[in-house]
Design an enzyme around this catalytic site. Structure first.
Site, PDB file in Angstrom:
ATOM      1  N   ASP A 248       0.823  -1.208   0.000  1.00 27.19           N
ATOM      2  CA  ASP A 248       0.000   0.000   0.000  1.00 27.19           C
ATOM      3  C   ASP A 248       0.862   1.265   0.000  1.00 27.19           C
ATOM      4  OD1 ASP A 248      -2.386  -1.389  -0.030  1.00 27.19           O
ATOM      5  OD2 ASP A 248      -2.546  -1.460   2.150  1.00 27.19           O
TER       6      ASP A 248
ATOM      7  N   THR B  41      -9.569   2.375   6.424  1.00 26.27           N
ATOM      8  CA  THR B  41      -9.081   1.059   6.837  1.00 26.27           C
ATOM      9  C   THR B  41      -7.602   1.096   7.195  1.00 26.27           C
ATOM     10  OG1 THR B  41      -8.693   0.473   4.513  1.00 26.27           O
ATOM     11  CG2 THR B  41     -10.780  -0.217   5.480  1.00 26.27           C
TER      12      THR B  41
END
Length: 270
Positions: free
Chosen positions: A54, A168
């Site tokens: 990410d 998240t």
């Protein structure tokens, strides 16, 4: 169509065959495909394969948004919330792009401004206590207002302003709720608040939120998607709103957010 490959070099060893596969597949179709080493290499691209976790995707997401480059993430990291495929599915990823039969998921960005400091963020903007050197600060008192109305004064380690995509990430770890990607909302999450009534606040993404230190002498730091944007001194106001840009992610048509969430959470807990 022009295609780029951006790879986290920490994961390069052992994964060279996947890069060769991407290059060969587009080469056979006479489609331009090149390695992206820096921001200037993004110019002129239509699609960017991002090979990494990410953090790797966050490194280039806002610059891709400015250039309207579609992103396809292949997870070489641990969790990979933003990635669409695992490495062994690289051929499937290539086929998806070549077919054009994919869904384009547009992710909202935050736009932060404070004096001469500006930044875009896909995940979050954090205004937090300064933990470095002579400017070290303990708990800070932050005033937050939305569209000119006071939300609260937060005695905490800082405040996270997050998009649904970023809900998240750090916000979740700090006790914030998960926002589904289709919500037109942001979430304000205090970090380690010194109050029982301080809780995350969800608000519409057409709003503007402003944050400043109650004590103008308290040193603060602004972080956007994990990058230090700079220090605040003297009571400057940080303004955050929805950006006119979106980060566009190539996705499979049958992707289900909640199924994906369970898979990633279970992977995270291992």
């Amino acid at each position: 169509m022009n295609v780029g490959i951006y790879c986290n070099k920490h994961y390069l060893k052992g994964n060279e065959p996947y890069i060769s596969l991407i290059n060969a597949a587009f080469g056979q179709k006479k489609i331009g495909c090149r390695a992206v080493e820096g921001l200037k290499d993004l110019d002129g691209l239509d699609v960017l394969f991002v090979l990494g976790g990410d953090g790797t995707i966050l490194n280039v997401a806002t610059e891709c948004a400015k250039r309207k480059i579609k992103i396809l993430g292949i997870n070489y990291g641990h969790i990979g919330f933003l990635a669409e495929f695992e490495p062994e599915k690289t051929q499937e990823a290539v086929n998806l792009v070549l077919s054009g039969n994919y869904r384009l998921r547009q992710r909202t960005l935050l736009e932060m401004s404070c004096g001469d400091k500006t930044a875009l963020a896909l995940n979050d903007v954090v205004i937090q206590r300064n933990t470095g050197g002579v400017h070290f600060s303990n708990t800070v008192n932050l005033h937050a207002e939305i569209n000119g109305t006071t939300v609260d004064n937060f005695s905490s380690d800082g405040i996270i302003i997050s998009t649904p995509t970023g809900s998240t990430a750090y916000s979740l770890a700090a006790g914030g709720s998960v926002l589904t990607p289709d919500l037109n909302a942001f979430i304000l999450t205090p970090v380690c608040p010194h109050s029982l009534h301080s809780r995350p606040v969800v608000f519409g993404d057409n709003s503007e939120i402003k944050v400043n230190a109650v004590n103008p002498h308290e040193p603060l730091v602004i972080i956007a998607d994990g990058k230090n944007i700079g220090e605040l001194n003297g009571g400057e106001v940080v303004a955050i709103k929805k950006s006119r840009f979106t980060a566009d992610f190539i996705s499979k048509e049958d992707k289900n957010f909640f199924n994906e969430l369970l898979i990633k959470f279970n992977k995270w807990s291992k």
